[in-house]
Design an enzyme around this catalytic site. Structure first.
Site, mmCIF file in Angstrom:
data_model
loop_
_atom_site.group_PDB
_atom_site.id
_atom_site.type_symbol
_atom_site.label_atom_id
_atom_site.label_comp_id
_atom_site.label_asym_id
_atom_site.label_seq_id
_atom_site.Cartn_x
_atom_site.Cartn_y
_atom_site.Cartn_z
ATOM 1 N N GLN A 75 5.260 -8.590 9.971
ATOM 2 C CA GLN A 75 5.249 -8.650 8.217
ATOM 3 C C GLN A 75 6.598 -8.801 7.163
ATOM 4 O O GLN A 75 6.596 -10.375 6.657
ATOM 5 C CB GLN A 75 4.882 -7.078 7.333
ATOM 6 C CG GLN A 75 3.935 -7.480 6.029
ATOM 7 C CD GLN A 75 3.143 -6.677 5.796
ATOM 8 O OE1 GLN A 75 4.523 -5.162 5.804
ATOM 9 N NE2 GLN A 75 1.925 -5.735 6.538
ATOM 10 N N HIS A 84 14.596 -5.709 2.146
ATOM 11 C CA HIS A 84 13.547 -6.468 1.901
ATOM 12 C C HIS A 84 14.553 -7.844 1.094
ATOM 13 O O HIS A 84 14.591 -9.346 0.657
ATOM 14 C CB HIS A 84 12.883 -6.468 0.330
ATOM 15 C CG HIS A 84 11.781 -5.905 0.601
ATOM 16 N ND1 HIS A 84 12.083 -4.202 0.758
ATOM 17 C CD2 HIS A 84 10.844 -5.741 1.596
ATOM 18 C CE1 HIS A 84 11.121 -3.190 0.738
ATOM 19 N NE2 HIS A 84 9.838 -4.266 1.280
ATOM 20 N N GLU A 89 0.332 -5.907 11.499
ATOM 21 C CA GLU A 89 -0.159 -5.425 10.284
ATOM 22 C C GLU A 89 -0.825 -6.613 9.459
ATOM 23 O O GLU A 89 -0.178 -6.936 8.587
ATOM 24 C CB GLU A 89 0.777 -4.920 9.105
ATOM 25 C CG GLU A 89 1.460 -3.682 10.454
ATOM 26 C CD GLU A 89 3.497 -3.600 10.123
ATOM 27 O OE1 GLU A 89 3.670 -3.816 9.709
ATOM 28 O OE2 GLU A 89 4.172 -3.312 11.717
ATOM 29 N N ASP A 112 13.107 -8.332 7.287
ATOM 30 C CA ASP A 112 13.861 -7.006 7.772
ATOM 31 C C ASP A 112 13.889 -5.838 8.864
ATOM 32 O O ASP A 112 14.194 -5.594 9.868
ATOM 33 C CB ASP A 112 14.308 -6.376 6.795
ATOM 34 C CG ASP A 112 14.886 -7.657 5.516
ATOM 35 O OD1 ASP A 112 16.038 -7.127 5.173
ATOM 36 O OD2 ASP A 112 13.669 -8.172 5.187
ATOM 37 N N TYR A 113 11.856 -6.773 9.349
ATOM 38 C CA TYR A 113 11.443 -5.434 10.556
ATOM 39 C C TYR A 113 11.320 -5.969 11.635
ATOM 40 O O TYR A 113 10.781 -5.170 12.765
ATOM 41 C CB TYR A 113 9.882 -5.268 9.366
ATOM 42 C CG TYR A 113 10.051 -3.908 8.277
ATOM 43 C CD1 TYR A 113 11.026 -3.678 7.796
ATOM 44 C CD2 TYR A 113 9.244 -4.755 7.557
ATOM 45 C CE1 TYR A 113 10.663 -2.771 6.717
ATOM 46 C CE2 TYR A 113 9.313 -4.037 6.077
ATOM 47 C CZ TYR A 113 10.231 -3.488 5.639
ATOM 48 O OH TYR A 113 10.357 -3.103 4.680
ATOM 49 N N ILE A 114 11.915 -6.799 11.183
ATOM 50 C CA ILE A 114 11.898 -8.063 12.927
ATOM 51 C C ILE A 114 12.536 -6.708 14.007
ATOM 52 O O ILE A 114 12.913 -6.947 14.564
ATOM 53 C CB ILE A 114 11.949 -9.500 12.523
ATOM 54 C CG1 ILE A 114 11.567 -9.892 13.973
ATOM 55 C CG2 ILE A 114 13.778 -9.453 13.048
ATOM 56 C CD1 ILE A 114 11.240 -11.832 14.148
ATOM 57 N N GLU A 160 5.930 -2.302 15.221
ATOM 58 C CA GLU A 160 6.635 -3.751 15.642
ATOM 59 C C GLU A 160 6.867 -4.313 17.107
ATOM 60 O O GLU A 160 6.530 -4.901 17.702
ATOM 61 C CB GLU A 160 7.860 -4.070 14.882
ATOM 62 C CG GLU A 160 7.520 -4.741 12.956
ATOM 63 C CD GLU A 160 7.183 -3.649 12.323
ATOM 64 O OE1 GLU A 160 7.222 -2.162 12.957
ATOM 65 O OE2 GLU A 160 6.446 -3.428 11.167
#
Ligand SMILES: Cc1ncc(C[n+]2csc(CCOP(=O)(O)OP(=O)(O)O)c2C)c(N)n1
Length: 821
Positions: free
Chosen positions: A564, A609, A511, A567-569, A542
């Site tokens: 990005q 985050h 992204e 945390d979004y992993i 993701e």
């Protein structure tokens, strides 16, 4: 088509002789013999399913899940394959594998029994349960085979829908090979992007988010995927009305249909799973467009049956109505194909009866051979242990005890290796304290078996080839006297530029990675320089960013896939864990996907985050290396190490490091940081502080303060969490200080506890302790927002100071009185 299966006579059908069936495919010619061949493969496959179920119910195998009901669709689908193509499917595809010559009947049964010999069970060496298919893609030295000359199957997974994310990359790779001139020399992987990625999925699995994410991504990426949905109306017992809006996948998918003449979207087909000529026609038409035009297609195969029910775990009579069961019997694909062949004059009933009889016997013979091949080595081991324990019984003071356990093993009708091992231990316990030559022989034999069993059941989690990341030579940074002091992101940028120049198959994606060069500018300007396919923007997806990278890496590309923020992993953690991390292990080293995942974390603020949930990652991705560099020069060094290797890795950059100044090494293109080698950041004699990432700076600041009160802290940056301190450097420090603190910003008992276990248990550090070992981590909750929220949620200079000071206070309260409470 250039090669055909039709000329091969029936005696050379796959399934008859192990290893005999070379993967040939692409038969678009409908001769009598090729049709008969399809029918015989389907019939044999059905017999294998029936027999397989029996093997489970008689206790010879643990679990069975079979491809009955899908046979006719799959022999038709096999005709659409060509060399170089890829399959990413699931446990219903045995007939497809047989028809493509990628699996023999013996191999099918070997997997049912969990045979750990990779020669005899080439899909997974007994590591995956039955019907999890794969082909060997690597040479013995770990390098890729000539994949464009073979039909390939990526390795199946059990979690429903998990075949979809990597399908995105398998298909997209063809597009890159066709459109990137710099890849023209990589004919081992592609011939002008002609390869199709074939997916298969069950109707109910289409209710998974991964399905929709992948279908959307492939549509956006305009890549040659041909996806078959085997729709039998159920997901185990739950019918389509609870799975899919309108109970109809074709209806829901219709928005993806491309307009006539447009290249946007999909070609959609619906065809009945028992209608052989319609299936053949559909697949052969569909695949031509997919291959030539790179327009993806979905074939919704409806009216599919499941004659034996979902698996051996239950019976479908519990949830299917009598009418449904009667319909399934009437519309059984084999029955319908047989009727059609007779009606068309392709074969007569008597001829088919004779062939079926012959084939049923052949399947039984193959099953028997596979069973014997599985049993024989274990029987040999039992014999050896019976002989060794008989000797032990003769020598022992209480031989009757040994004889008792020995006889138990002898009487066991179908012993497994674990029974043999249990006997050894029981016999040794019974003779404990006696010095017996037979006991020594038994122990020696067991040791040899331990080595073999380690290889059978635990090898190949990481690469052990010459290209293992652990073999990459360290190249420290070299600084010119006038080395410029620049922002951290500019150091990375210089490295990525050099890597993109050097490696034409390096693809960066994620992204905001393309046009703006990622949110922190590591790739700034590089899309303009290398083009939109080399440095690419992706959608917010993701799971399929990682899946795309897995598929691309399986086909010889080197993706750096960006998540990005750390945390979004979590969105991608399932596929990282289930697919990427297990890939090498679950194929016993026959497949690899050296994906590099780039992300940024640590010291972020706020609930989503936090950037610190490392334990959730490291415990779920064993099989992937995890690097936690404290600055961007170290990060570049890790990327370089991973790029020179065939292991996958995750690199977590420190978010607040992009704008910190670093000197640019003169050799930034070559810098390589070895994995599993901690770095000593500060020497000290009193307490060792073990940490990583952004906490390094905090530890150093605290160490300064501690020095002011006379405490000398040794600060160690572990640099990588997986692997962890391969050479025991932390232990060396502990031997000196005898006191230790494990520091990070993860939750209590998270990565700090992991590090503690590594040092105290694995390295044996507990014997060197003079004080209680301590951990200092973040709070249990996610961090509160703002600088004060951060201060009270995560360790800081003051709490590190106190933690170290308290260790010294415990050791010497007079010299180190508590002055702050
Ligand atoms: C993520 C996940 N959830 C649940 C399961 C258990 N499970 C295995 S197969 C299956 C049904 C799948 O149905 P469908 O996709 O229609 O395929 P079919 O087995 O009917 O061919 C379920 C729920 C699983 N393997 N993975």
């Amino acid at each position: 088509m250039s090669f055909s299966l039709m000329d091969r006579d029936a005696s050379s059908l796959p399934g008859q002789v192990p290893g005999e069936a070379e993967p040939e495919a692409g038969n678009a010619q409908f001769t009598k013999s090729s049709i008969l061949r399809d029918y015989r493969i389907a019939f044999r496959s059905r017999q294998a399913s029936l027999l397989g179920r029996r093997e489970v119910f008689t206790g010879k195998a643990k679990f069975g899940i079979f491809g009955d009901g899908k046979e006719i669709a799959q022999v038709a689908l096999a005709r659409a394959f060509r060399r170089g193509d890829f399959r990413s499917g699931y446990y219903r595809d045995q007939t497809l594998m047989f028809a493509l010559g990628l699996l023999t009947l013996e191999q099918f049964f070997a997997q049912l029994y969990a045979h750990p010999d990779v020669e005899l069970e080439p899909c997974s060496a007994g590591r995956s349960m039955t019907a999890h298919f794969a082909t060997c893609m690597l040479n013995p030295d770990g390098s890729f085979k000539e994949l464009s000359e073979m039909v390939n199957s990526s390795a199946d997974l059990s979690p429903t829908g998990s075949q979809m994310p990597r399908l995105v990359g398998l298909a997209y790779a063809s597009r890159l090979y066709r459109e990137l001139p710099e890849l023209a020399g990589m004919s081992r992987f592609s011939k002008n992007g002609e390869e199709v990625a074939f997916g298969t999925i069950g109707n109910a699995s289409c209710a998974e988010g991964m399905f929709w994410e992948a279908v959307n991504a492939v549509g956006v990426l305009k890549s040659p995927m041909l996806l078959s949905i085997w729709d039998d109306g159920y997901g185990i017992s739950v019918p389509n009305e609870h799975q899919i809006t309108k109970s109809d996948l074709s209806a829901v998918l219709s928005g993806f249909q491309r307009a006539p003449g447009s290249r946007e979207g999909y070609d959609l087909y619906a065809v009945k799973g028992w209608d052989y000529p319609a299936l053949c026609e559909t697949y052969l038409n569909a695949v031509q467009i997919v291959r030539r035009e790179h327009v993806p297609a979905i074939v919704h195969v409806i009216e599919v049956t499941q004659p034996q029910g979902h698996s051996t775990s239950g019976s479908h009579e519990r949830y299917k109505s009598k009418e449904r069961l009667a319909w399934e019997a009437e519309f059984d694909g084999l029955r319908k194909m047989r009727e059609w062949m007779i009606a068309q004059g392709i074969a007569e009933a008597a001829e088919l009866d004779a062939l079926e009889k012959e084939d049923a016997q052949l399947v039984r013979d193959c099953q028997q051979r596979a069973w014997e091949a599985f049993r024989n080595p274990i029987e040999e081991e039992r014999k050896t242990v019976l002989a060794l324990t008989a000797e032990l019984a003769r020598e022992a003071a209480h031989g009757e005890e040994v004889e008792k356990v020995r006889r138990e093993l002898e009487r066991n009708a179908i012993p497994l290796r674990r029974d043999v091992m249990a006997t050894i231990q029981a016999a040794l316990v019974a003779t404990c304290g006696e010095e017996l030559p037979a006991a020594r022989r038994l122990i020696d034999w067991k040791r040899q078996q331990d080595v073999l069993n380690e290889d059978r059941y635990s090898s190949d989690l990481y690469s052990t080839t010459p290209e293992s990341a652990l073999n990459v030579r360290a190249v420290p940074p070299v600084y010119a006297d006038d080395a410029p002091l620049i922002n951290g992101f500019e150091v990375l940028n210089a490295f990525f530029d050099s890597a993109l120049r050097r490696m034409p198959n390096l693809i960066a994606m994620g992204e905001d990675v393309g046009k703006i060069g990622d949110v922190n500018q590591g790739f700034a300007g590089l899309q303009a320089k290398y083009g939109p396919l080399r440095v690419a923007d992706t959608g917010i997806r993701e799971t399929t960013i990682i899946g795309q990278a897995i598929g691309m890496a399986l086909r010889g590309l080197r993706p750096i896939a960006e998540i990005q923020y750390l945390d979004y992993i979590l969105y991608a953690l399932q596929i990282l864990s289930d697919d990427l991390a297990s890939l090498r292990y679950r194929t016993k080293g026959q497949q690899k996907a050296p994906v590099i995942v780039r992300t940024r974390g640590h010291r972020l603020e706020g609930i989503w985050h936090a950037g610190s949930e490392m334990a959730g990652i490291i415990h779920l991705v064993r099989g992937i290396y995890v690097c936690v560099p404290r600055n961007m020069t170290q990060a570049a060094g890790f990327y370089n190490t991973l790029l020179q290797s065939d292991d996958p890795g995750i690199v977590v950059e420190v978010l607040n490091g992009y704008r910190l100044k670093e000197r640019l090494p003169a050799n930034i293109a070559e810098v390589a940081v070895p994995l599993g080698v901690p770095e000593l950041l500060r020497e000290g004699s009193d307490v060792t502080v073990v940490t990583y990432g952004a906490c390094c700076r905090i530890a150093m600041e605290a160490a300064e303060r501690l020095a002011e009160v006379g405490i000398e802290t040794e600060v160690i940056d572990v640099q990588t969490l997986l692997p962890f301190d391969r050479h025991g450097r932390i232990l060396e420090s502990l031997k000196k200080t005898n006191r230790i603190l494990f520091l990070d910003e993860d939750v209590p008992g998270g990565t700090s506890a992991y590090m503690m276990r590594e040092v105290l248990e694995r390295q044996g550090g507990y014997v060197w302790l003079d004080s209680e070992p301590r951990t200092l981590s973040g709070k249990e909750h996610r961090p509160a927002y703002g600088s004060d929220g951060d201060y009270w949620s995560k360790p800081n200079r003051e709490t590190v100071f106190e933690a170290v000071y308290e260790i010294m206070h415990e050791a010497d309260p007079a010299s180190y009185p508590i002055f702050y409470q």
